[in-house]
Design a protein around this motif. Structure first.
Motif, mmCIF file in Angstrom:
data_model
loop_
_atom_site.group_PDB
_atom_site.id
_atom_site.type_symbol
_atom_site.label_atom_id
_atom_site.label_comp_id
_atom_site.label_asym_id
_atom_site.label_seq_id
_atom_site.Cartn_x
_atom_site.Cartn_y
_atom_site.Cartn_z
ATOM 1 N N SER A 2 0.810 -1.226 0.000
ATOM 2 C CA SER A 2 0.000 0.000 0.000
ATOM 3 C C SER A 2 0.844 1.278 0.000
ATOM 4 O O SER A 2 0.379 2.318 -0.422
ATOM 5 N N LEU A 3 2.110 1.224 0.466
ATOM 6 C CA LEU A 3 2.898 2.462 0.515
ATOM 7 C C LEU A 3 3.689 2.642 -0.784
ATOM 8 O O LEU A 3 4.463 1.763 -1.173
ATOM 9 N N VAL A 4 3.467 3.801 -1.417
ATOM 10 C CA VAL A 4 4.221 4.111 -2.638
ATOM 11 C C VAL A 4 4.884 5.467 -2.441
ATOM 12 O O VAL A 4 4.203 6.474 -2.218
ATOM 13 N N GLY A 25 11.108 -0.630 9.059
ATOM 14 C CA GLY A 25 10.898 -1.953 8.472
ATOM 15 C C GLY A 25 9.636 -2.034 7.626
ATOM 16 O O GLY A 25 9.002 -3.096 7.547
ATOM 17 N N LEU A 26 9.260 -0.907 6.993
ATOM 18 C CA LEU A 26 8.023 -0.885 6.206
ATOM 19 C C LEU A 26 8.320 -1.162 4.738
ATOM 20 O O LEU A 26 9.119 -0.438 4.127
ATOM 21 N N PRO A 27 7.669 -2.161 4.154
ATOM 22 C CA PRO A 27 7.861 -2.384 2.727
ATOM 23 C C PRO A 27 7.172 -1.267 1.927
ATOM 24 O O PRO A 27 6.120 -0.774 2.332
ATOM 25 N N TYR A 28 7.776 -0.858 0.850
ATOM 26 C CA TYR A 28 7.187 0.211 0.027
ATOM 27 C C TYR A 28 7.657 0.056 -1.414
ATOM 28 O O TYR A 28 8.678 -0.570 -1.684
ATOM 29 N N GLN A 29 6.848 0.643 -2.266
ATOM 30 C CA GLN A 29 7.225 0.675 -3.679
ATOM 31 C C GLN A 29 7.784 2.078 -3.931
ATOM 32 O O GLN A 29 7.296 3.049 -3.341
ATOM 33 N N LYS A 50 6.603 19.552 -5.683
ATOM 34 C CA LYS A 50 7.876 19.071 -5.121
ATOM 35 C C LYS A 50 7.834 17.584 -4.801
ATOM 36 O O LYS A 50 6.750 17.004 -4.667
ATOM 37 N N ILE A 51 9.015 17.019 -4.659
ATOM 38 C CA ILE A 51 9.156 15.640 -4.190
ATOM 39 C C ILE A 51 9.742 15.700 -2.793
ATOM 40 O O ILE A 51 10.470 16.656 -2.486
ATOM 41 N N PRO A 52 9.419 14.743 -1.924
ATOM 42 C CA PRO A 52 8.661 13.521 -2.147
ATOM 43 C C PRO A 52 7.161 13.700 -1.966
ATOM 44 O O PRO A 52 6.691 14.687 -1.409
ATOM 45 N N ALA A 53 6.440 12.658 -2.456
ATOM 46 C CA ALA A 53 5.033 12.477 -2.111
ATOM 47 C C ALA A 53 4.881 11.012 -1.725
ATOM 48 O O ALA A 53 5.764 10.183 -2.023
ATOM 49 N N LEU A 54 3.814 10.721 -1.050
ATOM 50 C CA LEU A 54 3.577 9.336 -0.612
ATOM 51 C C LEU A 54 2.118 8.983 -0.860
ATOM 52 O O LEU A 54 1.229 9.815 -0.625
ATOM 53 N N LYS A 55 1.903 7.780 -1.368
ATOM 54 C CA LYS A 55 0.532 7.260 -1.441
ATOM 55 C C LYS A 55 0.437 6.130 -0.424
ATOM 56 O O LYS A 55 1.342 5.281 -0.353
ATOM 57 N N ASP A 56 -0.640 6.142 0.329
ATOM 58 C CA ASP A 56 -0.929 5.021 1.230
ATOM 59 C C ASP A 56 -2.364 4.621 0.954
ATOM 60 O O ASP A 56 -3.298 5.237 1.491
ATOM 61 N N GLY A 57 -2.554 3.670 0.058
ATOM 62 C CA GLY A 57 -3.910 3.347 -0.391
ATOM 63 C C GLY A 57 -4.477 4.565 -1.106
ATOM 64 O O GLY A 57 -3.852 5.117 -2.002
ATOM 65 N N ASP A 58 -5.642 5.024 -0.627
ATOM 66 C CA ASP A 58 -6.290 6.184 -1.263
ATOM 67 C C ASP A 58 -5.735 7.510 -0.768
ATOM 68 O O ASP A 58 -6.031 8.563 -1.322
ATOM 69 N N ILE A 67 5.185 13.614 5.754
ATOM 70 C CA ILE A 67 5.164 12.169 5.487
ATOM 71 C C ILE A 67 5.796 11.398 6.662
ATOM 72 O O ILE A 67 5.242 10.401 7.138
ATOM 73 N N CYS A 68 6.935 11.882 7.140
ATOM 74 C CA CYS A 68 7.606 11.174 8.252
ATOM 75 C C CYS A 68 6.749 11.209 9.514
ATOM 76 O O CYS A 68 6.649 10.202 10.235
ATOM 77 N N ALA A 69 6.106 12.357 9.774
ATOM 78 C CA ALA A 69 5.243 12.453 10.965
ATOM 79 C C ALA A 69 4.044 11.507 10.833
ATOM 80 O O ALA A 69 3.625 10.872 11.807
#
Ligand SMILES: N[C@@H](CCC(=O)N[C@@H](CS)C(=O)NCC(=O)O)C(=O)O
Length: 226
Positions: A2-4, A25-29, A50-58, A67-69
């Motif tokens: 789910s994490l991209v 230890g989180l798997p991500y794409q 700007k980058i980064p961005a993160l998708k977590d499901g929807d 993102i880190c918070a």
């Protein structure tokens, strides 16, 4: 999965998120996004482009600090933010000192001028003028900020408290780009900060990121002598 994570690996802000994901230890794409030639619709995810961005499901998020918070709230273990309120604030301050202070002082004349621009122009080496400007930037603008970090670290292993926090990840992430440009806090002048960076960059999460980036972006690191 789910994490991209979206963003080019060599961005210090993308690296910061990668290290947090790895340390937790989180798997991500990982999708490489160039902020200067983003895919269609990228601004819907990252309104400032700007980058980064993160998708977590929807859910979509942007900004490395946000993102880190978020990752900390959703995946609290291992904790990368202190629980004590004063330590928590101090860790956020060091993160902001790096993101809003060191990065603007160091980014344009170091990594951008000595690594990225020559690479995009197909040049093996940056111009002598760019090197001279980078050296001046390092000694006049960046070194005073490193003095502050040296004092803040003192004789401790970590910037805040007795374990690694977002403050440590931020310092090591931003200064990894200076390293790619051939600059590191000089051992004689900044012994504690440099030893700290050696420890951080040797951690598996940083080592993996830096080793991936180095063949293309890190050739100038060999110039670091002390
Ligand atoms: N505060 C943001 C800064 C992100 C940032 O400045 N990213 C740079 C790459 S290192 C970027 O996307 N620059 C493209 C632009 O400014 O248009 C964060 O922490 O994520």
């Amino acid at each position: 999965m789910s994490l991209v994570l979206l963003g080019g690996s060599v961005s210090p802000f993308v690296r910061k998120v990668r290290v947090v994901l790895e340390e937790k230890g989180l798997p991500y794409q990982h999708e490489q996004v160039n902020p200067f030639a983003p895919p269609p619709g990228y601004r819907e995810i990252s309104p400032l482009g700007k980058i980064p961005a993160l998708k977590d499901g929807d859910l979509t998020l942007c900004d490395s600090s946000v993102i880190c918070a978020y990752l900390e709230k959703k995946y609290p273990s291992p904790a990368l933010y202190p629980s004590d309120p004063a330590d928590y604030a101090r860790a956020l301050w060091i993160e902001e000192f790096m993101d809003g202070g060191v990065m603007p002082a160091a980014g344009p004349n170091l990594f951008l001028a000595l690594v990225l621009r020559p690479l995009l122009a197909g040049k093996a080496e940056p111009d002598a003028d760019a090197v001279a400007t980078a050296e001046q930037t390092w000694s006049e603008k960046v070194a005073p900020l490193l003095e502050y970090l040296e004092k803040q670290l003192g004789d401790r292993e970590w910037f805040v408290g007795d374990r690694m926090t977002i403050a440590d990840v931020s310092v090591a992430s931003i200064l990894a780009n200076a390293r790619h440009a051939g600059f590191a806090p000089e051992r004689k002048r900044f012994p504690k900060l440099r030893a700290f960076l050696d420890r951080m960059w040797a951690r598996p999460a940083f080592k993996k990121a830096i080793e991936e980036e180095s063949p293309i972006f890190g050739k100038r690191a060999a110039r670091i002598t002390d």
